[in-house]
Design a protein around this motif. Structure first.
Motif, PDB file in Angstrom:
ATOM      1  N   LYS A  82       0.847  -1.193   0.000  1.00  0.00           N
ATOM      2  CA  LYS A  82       0.000   0.000   0.000  1.00  0.00           C
ATOM      3  C   LYS A  82       0.879   1.238   0.000  1.00  0.00           C
ATOM      4  CE  LYS A  82      -3.957  -0.257   0.626  1.00  0.00           C
ATOM      5  NZ  LYS A  82      -5.120  -0.362  -0.319  1.00  0.00           N
ATOM      6  N   LYS A  83       0.306   2.330  -0.481  1.00  0.00           N
ATOM      7  CA  LYS A  83       1.067   3.586  -0.563  1.00  0.00           C
ATOM      8  C   LYS A  83       0.418   4.623   0.329  1.00  0.00           C
ATOM      9  CE  LYS A  83       2.802   4.798  -4.473  1.00  0.00           C
ATOM     10  NZ  LYS A  83       2.989   5.284  -5.861  1.00  0.00           N
ATOM     11  N   GLN A  84       1.265   5.301   1.124  1.00  0.00           N
ATOM     12  CA  GLN A  84       0.779   6.369   1.981  1.00  0.00           C
ATOM     13  C   GLN A  84       0.592   7.643   1.168  1.00  0.00           C
ATOM     14  OE1 GLN A  84       3.714   6.609   5.056  1.00  0.00           O
ATOM     15  NE2 GLN A  84       2.906   4.839   6.195  1.00  0.00           N
ATOM     16  N   SER A  85      -0.001   8.639   1.813  1.00  0.00           N
ATOM     17  CA  SER A  85      -0.237   9.913   1.118  1.00  0.00           C
ATOM     18  C   SER A  85       1.064  10.585   0.703  1.00  0.00           C
ATOM     19  CB  SER A  85      -1.048  10.854   2.013  1.00  0.00           C
ATOM     20  OG  SER A  85      -0.376  11.054   3.259  1.00  0.00           O
ATOM     21  N   GLY A  86       2.132  10.352   1.468  1.00  0.00           N
ATOM     22  CA  GLY A  86       3.416  10.957   1.118  1.00  0.00           C
ATOM     23  C   GLY A  86       4.189  10.207   0.058  1.00  0.00           C
ATOM     24  N   GLY A  87       3.651   9.094  -0.427  1.00  0.00           N
ATOM     25  CA  GLY A  87       4.331   8.328  -1.463  1.00  0.00           C
ATOM     26  C   GLY A  87       5.091   7.129  -0.939  1.00  0.00           C
ATOM     27  N   GLU A  88       5.281   7.019   0.375  1.00  0.00           N
ATOM     28  CA  GLU A  88       5.993   5.880   0.949  1.00  0.00           C
ATOM     29  C   GLU A  88       5.094   4.648   0.934  1.00  0.00           C
ATOM     30  OE1 GLU A  88       7.215   6.972   4.823  1.00  0.00           O
ATOM     31  OE2 GLU A  88       8.623   8.520   4.150  1.00  0.00           O
ATOM     32  N   THR A  89       5.712   3.498   0.745  1.00  0.00           N
ATOM     33  CA  THR A  89       4.965   2.241   0.670  1.00  0.00           C
ATOM     34  C   THR A  89       5.121   1.452   1.974  1.00  0.00           C
ATOM     35  OG1 THR A  89       6.853   1.125  -0.354  1.00  0.00           O
ATOM     36  CG2 THR A  89       5.205   2.092  -1.832  1.00  0.00           C
ATOM     37  N   PHE A  90       4.122   0.612   2.251  1.00  0.00           N
ATOM     38  CA  PHE A  90       4.171  -0.249   3.432  1.00  0.00           C
ATOM     39  C   PHE A  90       3.370  -1.509   3.128  1.00  0.00           C
ATOM     40  CE2 PHE A  90       0.391   2.292   3.746  1.00  0.00           C
ATOM     41  CZ  PHE A  90      -0.557   1.471   4.332  1.00  0.00           C
ATOM     42  N   LEU A  91       3.595  -2.544   3.945  1.00  0.00           N
ATOM     43  CA  LEU A  91       2.889  -3.813   3.787  1.00  0.00           C
ATOM     44  C   LEU A  91       1.676  -3.844   4.708  1.00  0.00           C
ATOM     45  CD1 LEU A  91       5.847  -6.383   3.663  1.00  0.00           C
ATOM     46  CD2 LEU A  91       4.491  -5.510   1.749  1.00  0.00           C
ATOM     47  N   GLN A  92       0.565  -4.328   4.181  1.00  0.00           N
ATOM     48  CA  GLN A  92      -0.668  -4.406   4.951  1.00  0.00           C
ATOM     49  C   GLN A  92      -1.354  -5.745   4.675  1.00  0.00           C
ATOM     50  OE1 GLN A  92      -4.089  -1.879   3.856  1.00  0.00           O
ATOM     51  NE2 GLN A  92      -4.160  -1.246   6.007  1.00  0.00           N
ATOM     52  N   ALA A  93      -1.812  -6.401   5.737  1.00  0.00           N
ATOM     53  CA  ALA A  93      -2.554  -7.653   5.567  1.00  0.00           C
ATOM     54  C   ALA A  93      -3.936  -7.357   5.008  1.00  0.00           C
ATOM     55  CB  ALA A  93      -2.672  -8.384   6.904  1.00  0.00           C
ATOM     56  N   PHE A  94      -4.411  -8.245   4.148  1.00  0.00           N
ATOM     57  CA  PHE A  94      -5.743  -8.072   3.583  1.00  0.00           C
ATOM     58  C   PHE A  94      -6.787  -8.104   4.703  1.00  0.00           C
ATOM     59  CE2 PHE A  94      -3.607  -9.693  -0.267  1.00  0.00           C
ATOM     60  CZ  PHE A  94      -4.008  -8.708  -1.162  1.00  0.00           C
ATOM     61  N   ARG A  95      -7.748  -7.226   4.601  1.00  0.00           N
ATOM     62  CA  ARG A  95      -8.830  -7.188   5.598  1.00  0.00           C
ATOM     63  C   ARG A  95      -9.629  -8.494   5.569  1.00  0.00           C
ATOM     64  NH1 ARG A  95     -14.075  -5.795   5.145  1.00  0.00           N
ATOM     65  NH2 ARG A  95     -13.693  -5.206   2.982  1.00  0.00           N
ATOM     66  N   GLN A  96      -9.948  -8.980   4.381  1.00  0.00           N
ATOM     67  CA  GLN A  96     -10.588 -10.274   4.207  1.00  0.00           C
ATOM     68  C   GLN A  96      -9.620 -11.180   3.456  1.00  0.00           C
ATOM     69  OE1 GLN A  96     -13.425 -11.286   5.406  1.00  0.00           O
ATOM     70  NE2 GLN A  96     -14.172  -9.336   6.219  1.00  0.00           N
ATOM     71  N   GLN A  97      -9.190 -12.232   4.100  1.00  0.00           N
ATOM     72  CA  GLN A  97      -8.198 -13.112   3.515  1.00  0.00           C
ATOM     73  C   GLN A  97      -8.839 -14.063   2.503  1.00  0.00           C
ATOM     74  OE1 GLN A  97      -4.762 -13.378   4.047  1.00  0.00           O
ATOM     75  NE2 GLN A  97      -4.957 -11.450   5.157  1.00  0.00           N
ATOM     76  N   PRO A  98      -8.201 -14.247   1.334  1.00  0.00           N
ATOM     77  CA  PRO A  98      -8.704 -15.266   0.403  1.00  0.00           C
ATOM     78  C   PRO A  98      -8.493 -16.654   0.996  1.00  0.00           C
ATOM     79  CG  PRO A  98      -6.607 -14.383  -0.368  1.00  0.00           C
ATOM     80  CD  PRO A  98      -7.018 -13.562   0.810  1.00  0.00           C
ATOM     81  N   GLY A  99      -9.517 -17.462   0.961  1.00  0.00           N
ATOM     82  CA  GLY A  99      -9.420 -18.791   1.566  1.00  0.00           C
ATOM     83  C   GLY A  99      -9.378 -19.880   0.525  1.00  0.00           C
TER      84      GLY A  99
END
Length: 340
Positions: A93-110
């Motif tokens: 995912k990308k923050q408003s300032g352009g920096e990226t970070f890792l985020q777990a999916f809210r709903q995981q594919p099963g």
């Protein structure tokens, strides 16, 4: 540049991000050292596409309260990554300032995706396994996670769907109980038919008891007494069959009611907001379709259970009729023998 900036490999090789960002943010022409970083980063990205390896990074949404936490992840090329302990898929995912970070999916594919990722994480060094690959780098897995689950389907049915679900559950439980009781009753009656033992343990034993009580009566009286006992036993044999039949008939009617309610909701939404946004109409259409499905899903097993229970009840009733007719016939034969 955007493909490299949003790659999973950046979190495995964090040093290259600073060099690429320095070139992208420069206001002057880059020097030779800076220009050499770009092809190296591109070559490293191509090599990373063929790698399956683990790395450690901070992931948002995997902490006890949904906060950030450091975790070990396994990435499949630059397409898919998941934590090795909880097997949670993550995305960039990308923050408003352009920096990226890792985020777990809210709903995981099963389903197969979660299972195959678990097999990959637990696989040995020389073991060949199937690995999930999302060429869109998270978009497809995000869509899969947003697909409605069974609990969501139940909620889409609304109050009518909940009534149908309760009705189906109660009807199926009653039907299974009825089939079990008829099966045990039929077994006991067949054993009694062989021993001809009078008693109160099952309907046929009670018919034999009525016969023993009125053994010395004339043929007409004996036949009437046996018919009277059979009439007493018939409601016990047929008990709950009509309830199951009514449930099977009411379930699709409730589904039709939910369909009408859903269409009313849909047309009301169109009247207020127009037909420009299909999402606004999705709620009413979901109610209409899911209640219809619930009604059919409830009616089909209820009809089958009712058919089985009715057939077993008729079989038990036939045993009573046959045995009673046999007793009357034996009594008539014995009287004719005495007269002769």
């Amino acid at each position: 540049m955007p493909e490299i900036a949003n790659s999973f490999a950046n979190f495995d090789y964090p040093d290259r991000v600073e060099g690429i960002a320095e070139i992208a943010e420069a206001r002057t022409l880059p020097n030779r050292t800076q220009l050499e970083r770009l092809p190296k980063a591109m070559l490293q990205e191509m090599l990373a596409q063929s790698e399956v390896r683990t790395f450690t990074a901070v992931v948002d949404g995997i902490g006890p309260d949904g906060s950030n936490a450091e975790a070990e992840l396994m990435r499949v090329g630059v397409f898919t990554a998941a934590t090795t302990n909880g097997k949670k898929f993550v995305e960039v995912k990308k923050q408003s300032g352009g920096e990226t970070f890792l985020q777990a999916f809210r709903q995981q594919p099963g389903g197969a995706f979660s299972s195959s990722m678990g097999s990959l994480i637990n696989a040995g060094p020389d073991q060949l396994v199937r690995a999930p690959v999302d060429p869109s780098k998270g978009n497809l897995f995000g869509i899969l996670g947003d697909l409605p689950k069974f609990s969501d389907r139940l909620q889409q049915g609304g109050p009518v769907g909940a009534v149908i679900a309760v009705l189906a559950a109660v009807g199926i439980l009653i039907g299974l109980y009825k089939i079990f009781t008829l099966f045990t009753m039929g077994g006991a009656m067949r054993r009694t038919a062989k021993t001809r033992q009078a008693g109160t343990g099952n309907p046929l034993a009670r018919v034999f008891e009525a016969y023993e009580t009125n053994r010395n009566a004339d043929i007409e009286t004996l036949e009437l007494k046996l018919d009277e006992q059979i009439l007493r036993e018939s409601p016990r044999i047929e008990r709950f069959n009509d309830i199951i039949k009514v449930f099977a008939a009411v379930a699709p009617l409730l589904g039709l009611l939910g369909t009408v309610i859903g269409m009313i909701i849909t047309f009301t939404t169109i009247t207020i907001y127009g037909a420009g946004d299909p999402k606004l109409m999705a709620g009413g259409i979901s109610v209409a379709l899911m209640t219809t499905v619930f009604g059919l899903v409830a009616a089909i097993p209820l009809l089958l259970i009712h058919a089985v229970a009715s057939s077993m009840a008729r079989g038990n009733q036939q045993i009573l009729d046959e045995q009673a007719a046999g007793l009357v016939a034996e009594k008539a034969e014995s009287l004719h023998g005495v007269v002769a």
